[in-house]
Design a protein around this motif. Structure first.
Motif, PDB file in Angstrom:
ATOM      1  N   VAL A  33       4.475   7.625 -10.275  1.00 34.94           N
ATOM      2  CA  VAL A  33       4.662   6.055 -10.941  1.00 34.94           C
ATOM      3  C   VAL A  33       5.425   5.083 -10.438  1.00 34.94           C
ATOM      4  N   GLU A  34       6.644   5.752  -9.962  1.00 35.72           N
ATOM      5  CA  GLU A  34       7.609   4.753  -9.306  1.00 35.72           C
ATOM      6  C   GLU A  34       7.292   4.360  -8.018  1.00 35.72           C
ATOM      7  N   ILE A  35       6.545   5.335  -7.368  1.00 33.47           N
ATOM      8  CA  ILE A  35       6.295   4.897  -6.077  1.00 33.47           C
ATOM      9  C   ILE A  35       4.892   3.550  -6.235  1.00 33.47           C
ATOM     10  N   ASP A  36       3.823   4.119  -6.757  1.00 33.86           N
ATOM     11  CA  ASP A  36       2.832   3.397  -6.773  1.00 33.86           C
ATOM     12  C   ASP A  36       2.560   2.170  -7.634  1.00 33.86           C
ATOM     13  N   GLY A  95       0.713  -1.390  -0.053  1.00 34.98           N
ATOM     14  CA  GLY A  95      -0.065   0.204  -0.101  1.00 34.98           C
ATOM     15  C   GLY A  95       0.758   1.325   0.097  1.00 34.98           C
ATOM     16  N   ALA A  96       2.093   1.270  -0.252  1.00 32.27           N
ATOM     17  CA  ALA A  96       2.880   2.293  -0.306  1.00 32.27           C
ATOM     18  C   ALA A  96       2.336   3.312  -1.534  1.00 32.27           C
ATOM     19  N   SER A 126      -2.783   7.155 -13.708  1.00 30.19           N
ATOM     20  CA  SER A 126      -1.866   6.256 -14.424  1.00 30.19           C
ATOM     21  C   SER A 126      -1.391   5.141 -13.503  1.00 30.19           C
ATOM     22  N   ALA A 127      -0.879   5.545 -12.538  1.00 32.08           N
ATOM     23  CA  ALA A 127      -0.163   4.461 -11.600  1.00 32.08           C
ATOM     24  C   ALA A 127      -1.054   3.506 -11.150  1.00 32.08           C
ATOM     25  N   LYS A 128      -2.223   3.863 -10.458  1.00 30.67           N
ATOM     26  CA  LYS A 128      -3.080   3.055  -9.747  1.00 30.67           C
ATOM     27  C   LYS A 128      -3.927   2.011 -10.863  1.00 30.67           C
TER      28      LYS A 128
END
Ligand code: HXC
Ligand code: NAP
Length: 272
Positions: free
Chosen positions: A114-117, A93-94, A159-161
């Motif tokens: 984007v890199e974290i999620d 969940g970070a 975009s990330a999720k």
């Protein structure tokens, strides 16, 4: 029928589990008897959470790592495996978020989220695989309504999720063969969290958000933790590849006017 959810002698790992929603998830698993491991970047937050988990009477541990660093995540998970054995439940969940339109964010700003999620979720999934109990493990990714609802000032998160939910669905295919289930939970606005502080900070916006939630209230970390407990248990033994909103039907309502509110906020910021 009476139901008991018992995680005694089970190992639960919560990446990004040191504040807000994910910490609430870690605490509820611990209250139900699990050995719990948490991880995040801040050693103070990790230590504080491990202390709180231990105060509940069970075993707990933590490690510091940035989910963008595959090797650090891999090394931390190996330590959890050595101490606590195979993982019964993994929660990833970070996440990072700030309101900014595409015209108001740098390439690096977009890339950071984007890199974290998304890449972070990939790293956590990939590094965990050899430690997941098979058959039987349950993996839960924490997503967001932005995964399926476009929102102004949230292009990075949308975009990330969206990618996170597609990893969930893809791994349900690939890992299903090994008896591993994998699902996403989509929290609505959860009161008292960093996410709400960043997207709905003032009293007036907060009330507008509450008015747009069909169930008439923001959620609590416990609302999300209850869904995690269910998805982590055998009660959901035939559920995999599901994207589950736990949001008081907020996303059915298009998340009210959150999109235009955030877009206007970001445009104002760009002008100043
Ligand atoms: C534009 C911004 C910005 C902002 C940061 N940046 N904040 N750009 N508007 N408000 C840019 C920086 O200038 C930099 O680009 C790039 O983003 C990376 O910023 P850093 O601070 O160097 O990155 P880092 O230390 O890695 O921090 C990542 C972070 C940070 C995402 C920026 O906020 C963070 O660590 N957040 C974690 C906690 C969090 O966000 N929790 C909420 C999750 S809620 P340049 O070009 O200058 O280098 C959620 C869903 C909520 O996910 C849904 C509610 C309904
Ligand atoms: P939060 O309190 O900021 O929690 C984020 C957690 O992830 C913290 O433990 C943080 O600890 C960790 N983290 C952040 N970046 C990291 C990184 N690069 N590497 C490792 N750990 C990192 O946020 P929250 O509001 O509770 O949100 C939790 C989750 O729910 C997120 O996935 C978010 O997208 C989702 N969500 C939240 C809401 C909401 O209303 N809050 C709504 C929908 C979805 P460190 O700072 O120590 O790293």
């Amino acid at each position: 029928m009476s139901l008991t959810i018992d995680f005694s002698n089970k190992t639960v790992v919560v990446i990004g589990g040191t504040s807000g929603i994910n910490r609430g998830v870690a605490m509820l698993f611990a209250r139900h008897g699990a050995r719990v491991a948490v991880a995040s970047r801040s050693s103070d937050k990790v230590e504080d959470t491990v202390n709180a988990l231990e105060a509940l009477g069970g075993q707990a541990m933590g490690f510091t790592a940035d989910v963008r660093d595959f090797v650090a995540i891999e090394e931390g998970l190996a330590k959890v495996y050595e101490a606590f054995g195979l993982f019964d439940v993994l929660v990833s969940g970070a996440a990072g978020n700030f309101p900014a339109n595409v015209n108001g964010m740098s390439v690096n700003a977009f890339r950071s989220v984007v890199e974290i999620d998304l890449v972070g979720t990939f790293n956590v999934m990939k590094a965990s695989f050899s430690y997941l109990k098979r058959p039987g493990a349950s993996v839960i990714n924490i997503s967001a309504p932005q995964a399926f609802l476009p929102m102004e000032a949230q292009s990075h998160v949308c975009s990330a999720k969206a990618g996170v939910d597609m990893i969930t669905r893809t791994l349900a295919l690939e890992w299903g063969r090994e008896g591993i289930r994998i699902n996403s939970i989509v929290p609505g606005p959860i009161d008292g969290t960093e996410g709400v502080a960043r997207l709905a900070p003032s009293g007036a916006v907060r009330q507008r958000v509450i008015d747009s939630i069909p169930l008439g209230r923001m959620g609590s970390p416990e609302d999300i933790a209850h869904a995690c407990l269910f998805l982590g248990s055998d009660l959901s033994g035939y559920i995999s590849g599901v994207i589950l909103p736990v949001d008081g039907a907020w996303s059915q309502n298009g998340c009210g006017d959150m999109s235009s509110y955030l877009g206007n906020l970001a445009r104002q910021k760009e002008k100043n």
